[in-house]
Write an enzyme that holds these catalytic residues in place. Structure first.
Site, PDB file in Angstrom:
ATOM      1  N   LYS A 127      11.366   2.805   5.053  1.00 45.10           N
ATOM      2  CA  LYS A 127      12.551   2.665   4.187  1.00 45.10           C
ATOM      3  C   LYS A 127      13.120   4.036   3.795  1.00 45.10           C
ATOM      4  O   LYS A 127      14.311   4.289   3.942  1.00 45.10           O
ATOM      5  CB  LYS A 127      12.203   1.883   2.899  1.00 45.10           C
ATOM      6  N   ARG A 178      11.216  -5.689  -6.034  1.00 47.18           N
ATOM      7  CA  ARG A 178       9.869  -5.901  -5.482  1.00 47.18           C
ATOM      8  C   ARG A 178       9.252  -7.204  -5.939  1.00 47.18           C
ATOM      9  O   ARG A 178       8.126  -7.513  -5.572  1.00 47.18           O
ATOM     10  CB  ARG A 178       8.964  -4.756  -5.931  1.00 47.18           C
ATOM     11  N   ARG A 221       0.682  10.215   6.783  1.00 46.09           N
ATOM     12  CA  ARG A 221       1.387  10.897   5.688  1.00 46.09           C
ATOM     13  C   ARG A 221       0.394  11.457   4.672  1.00 46.09           C
ATOM     14  O   ARG A 221       0.610  12.516   4.098  1.00 46.09           O
ATOM     15  CB  ARG A 221       2.361   9.931   5.011  1.00 46.09           C
ATOM     16  N   ARG A 278       0.306  12.450  -0.682  1.00 44.34           N
ATOM     17  CA  ARG A 278       0.934  11.708  -1.786  1.00 44.34           C
ATOM     18  C   ARG A 278      -0.150  10.993  -2.594  1.00 44.34           C
ATOM     19  O   ARG A 278      -1.051  10.381  -1.998  1.00 44.34           O
ATOM     20  CB  ARG A 278       1.954  10.709  -1.211  1.00 44.34           C
ATOM     21  N   ARG A 302      -1.158  -1.875  -2.609  1.00 45.05           N
ATOM     22  CA  ARG A 302       0.295  -1.917  -2.356  1.00 45.05           C
ATOM     23  C   ARG A 302       0.632  -2.993  -1.327  1.00 45.05           C
ATOM     24  O   ARG A 302       1.627  -3.708  -1.466  1.00 45.05           O
ATOM     25  CB  ARG A 302       0.784  -0.542  -1.885  1.00 45.05           C
TER      26      ARG A 302
HETATM   27  P1  AP5 Z   1       8.489   6.101   4.823  1.00 48.40           P
HETATM   28  O1  AP5 Z   1       9.875   6.233   5.293  1.00 48.40           O
HETATM   29  O2  AP5 Z   1       8.041   6.972   3.689  1.00 48.40           O
HETATM   30  O3  AP5 Z   1       8.180   4.570   4.486  1.00 48.40           O
HETATM   31  P2  AP5 Z   1       8.522   3.737   3.197  1.00 48.40           P
HETATM   32  O4  AP5 Z   1       8.834   2.362   3.656  1.00 48.40           O
HETATM   33  O5  AP5 Z   1       9.533   4.456   2.353  1.00 48.40           O
HETATM   34  O6  AP5 Z   1       7.070   3.744   2.552  1.00 48.40           O
HETATM   35  P3  AP5 Z   1       6.510   4.145   1.145  1.00 48.40           P
HETATM   36  O7  AP5 Z   1       5.030   4.212   1.343  1.00 48.40           O
HETATM   37  O8  AP5 Z   1       7.183   5.362   0.587  1.00 48.40           O
HETATM   38  O9  AP5 Z   1       6.933   2.866   0.356  1.00 48.40           O
HETATM   39  P4  AP5 Z   1       6.390   2.252  -0.920  1.00 48.40           P
HETATM   40  O10 AP5 Z   1       7.243   1.073  -1.039  1.00 48.40           O
HETATM   41  O11 AP5 Z   1       4.917   2.039  -0.940  1.00 48.40           O
HETATM   42  O12 AP5 Z   1       6.616   3.435  -1.965  1.00 48.40           O
HETATM   43  P5  AP5 Z   1       7.715   3.712  -3.082  1.00 48.40           P
HETATM   44  O13 AP5 Z   1       7.935   5.161  -3.092  1.00 48.40           O
HETATM   45  O14 AP5 Z   1       8.853   2.792  -2.981  1.00 48.40           O
HETATM   46  O15 AP5 Z   1       7.528   6.278   6.079  1.00 48.40           O
HETATM   47  C1  AP5 Z   1       6.137   6.302   5.936  1.00 48.40           C
HETATM   48  C2  AP5 Z   1       5.525   7.247   6.967  1.00 48.40           C
HETATM   49  O16 AP5 Z   1       5.792   6.741   8.269  1.00 48.40           O
HETATM   50  C3  AP5 Z   1       6.126   8.658   6.925  1.00 48.40           C
HETATM   51  O17 AP5 Z   1       5.127   9.589   7.187  1.00 48.40           O
HETATM   52  C4  AP5 Z   1       7.174   8.645   8.052  1.00 48.40           C
HETATM   53  O18 AP5 Z   1       7.387   9.910   8.584  1.00 48.40           O
HETATM   54  C5  AP5 Z   1       6.547   7.672   9.036  1.00 48.40           C
HETATM   55  N1  AP5 Z   1       7.544   6.914   9.799  1.00 48.40           N
HETATM   56  C6  AP5 Z   1       8.681   6.329   9.322  1.00 48.40           C
HETATM   57  N2  AP5 Z   1       9.332   5.707  10.322  1.00 48.40           N
HETATM   58  C7  AP5 Z   1       8.582   5.879  11.451  1.00 48.40           C
HETATM   59  C8  AP5 Z   1       8.729   5.452  12.805  1.00 48.40           C
HETATM   60  N3  AP5 Z   1       9.788   4.739  13.226  1.00 48.40           N
HETATM   61  N4  AP5 Z   1       7.771   5.813  13.690  1.00 48.40           N
HETATM   62  C9  AP5 Z   1       6.685   6.543  13.299  1.00 48.40           C
HETATM   63  N5  AP5 Z   1       6.499   6.981  12.023  1.00 48.40           N
HETATM   64  C10 AP5 Z   1       7.445   6.648  11.107  1.00 48.40           C
HETATM   65  O19 AP5 Z   1       6.909   3.255  -4.401  1.00 48.40           O
HETATM   66  C11 AP5 Z   1       5.785   3.973  -4.844  1.00 48.40           C
HETATM   67  C12 AP5 Z   1       5.252   3.332  -6.111  1.00 48.40           C
HETATM   68  O20 AP5 Z   1       6.247   3.424  -7.171  1.00 48.40           O
HETATM   69  C13 AP5 Z   1       4.923   1.832  -6.036  1.00 48.40           C
HETATM   70  O21 AP5 Z   1       3.643   1.583  -5.501  1.00 48.40           O
HETATM   71  C14 AP5 Z   1       5.033   1.439  -7.516  1.00 48.40           C
HETATM   72  O22 AP5 Z   1       3.896   1.851  -8.244  1.00 48.40           O
HETATM   73  C15 AP5 Z   1       6.224   2.256  -7.985  1.00 48.40           C
HETATM   74  N6  AP5 Z   1       7.491   1.523  -7.802  1.00 48.40           N
HETATM   75  C16 AP5 Z   1       8.518   1.857  -6.974  1.00 48.40           C
HETATM   76  N7  AP5 Z   1       9.497   0.945  -7.044  1.00 48.40           N
HETATM   77  C17 AP5 Z   1       9.080   0.020  -7.913  1.00 48.40           C
HETATM   78  C18 AP5 Z   1       9.641  -1.213  -8.383  1.00 48.40           C
HETATM   79  N8  AP5 Z   1      10.821  -1.648  -7.933  1.00 48.40           N
HETATM   80  N9  AP5 Z   1       8.939  -1.925  -9.278  1.00 48.40           N
HETATM   81  C19 AP5 Z   1       7.745  -1.505  -9.758  1.00 48.40           C
HETATM   82  N10 AP5 Z   1       7.145  -0.365  -9.338  1.00 48.40           N
HETATM   83  C20 AP5 Z   1       7.805   0.384  -8.417  1.00 48.40           C
END
Ligand code: AP5
Length: 192
Positions: free
Chosen positions: A13, A88, A127, A133, A144
């Site tokens: 994402k 979410r 990552r 992270r 998660r």
């Molecule tokens: P990346 O692009 O970072 O993937 P992502 O889907 O953004 O994954 P995240 O792990 O960041 O998502 P998340 O939902 O767990 O975390 P968030 O920050 O929202 O890609 C991941 C890796 O894969 C990278 O190394 C990238 O280079 C690689 N990659 C990407 N595309 C690729 C491809 N095509 N091929 C190969 N490699 C690839 O949330 C973090 C925390 O914040 C949550 O756990 C929660 O505690 C809190 N939080 C956030 N939003 C909320 C909410 N709405 N409600 C409550 N708590 C929340």
């Protein structure tokens, strides 16, 4: 263009939102990034969120809604946005409908990036090595993924039932996935 990007942790994402932001010239609103900025700043909200995030649990709906209201009040969102990481759970989906309704807006597409679990785990492990992270530990990743399956999957069904969902294959090179997303939002159909 107003997009909601959905998908499991590691589905790409954030990576694709950064590209879409340049292409569509609209802001990328990542709730994860907003929260990490609060943690880094050591704010009251950040202190509250820090442990919850490290465990891979969800920060409270009320905190998230307040943060989003604040972000959407900025004028740069008037021409569109890419929302990443929200909603979410079903309560957040209802809150988003309410928030956009109050702004007399709606979104064009909810785009879900589909990636198999083994590959998600592999990507996040990569990552973790590269960036360290705080929530990319094996325990937090398990939590998660569980929360995604239990609480976020119903949001995807909700958008599907309302005809707002488009699903994109998230496996392939960054360019391939990006092209599929652009095709999906121009045709409104599932790609890949
Ligand atoms: P990346 O692009 O970072 O993937 P992502 O889907 O953004 O994954 P995240 O792990 O960041 O998502 P998340 O939902 O767990 O975390 P968030 O920050 O929202 O890609 C991941 C890796 O894969 C990278 O190394 C990238 O280079 C690689 N990659 C990407 N595309 C690729 C491809 N095509 N091929 C190969 N490699 C690839 O949330 C973090 C925390 O914040 C949550 O756990 C929660 O505690 C809190 N939080 C956030 N939003 C909320 C909410 N709405 N409600 C409550 N708590 C929340």
């Amino acid at each position: 263009m107003r997009l909601v990007l959905l998908g499991a942790p590691g589905s790409g994402k954030g990576t694709q939102a950064a590209r879409l932001k340049e292409h569509l010239q609209v802001p990328h609103i990542s709730t994860g990034d907003l929260l990490r900025a609060e943690v880094a700043a050591g704010s009251k909200l950040g202190l509250e969120a820090k442990g919850v995030m490290a465990r891979g649990e969800l920060v409270s709906d009320a905190i998230l809604l307040g943060m989003l209201e604040d972000r959407f009040s900025r004028s740069d969102t008037s021409n569109g946005f890419i929302l990443d990481g929200y909603p979410r759970n079903l309560a957040q989906a209802a809150a988003l409908d309410g928030l956009l309704g109050r702004m007399k807006q709606s979104f064009d597409y909810a785009v879900k990036l589909r990636v198999a679990t083994e590959l998600l785990v592999e990507r996040i492990a990569g990552r973790a090595k590269a960036e360290g992270r705080a929530d990319d530990t094996p325990e937090s990743v398990r939590t998660r993924l569980q929360i995604y399956n239990n609480q976020t999957a119903p949001v995807i069904d909700y958008y599907r039932q309302h005809g707002q969902l488009t699903v994109v294959d998230g496996v392939g090179s960054l360019d391939e996935v990006f092209t599929r997303i652009l095709e999906a939002i121009s045709s409104g159909h599932e790609v890949g």
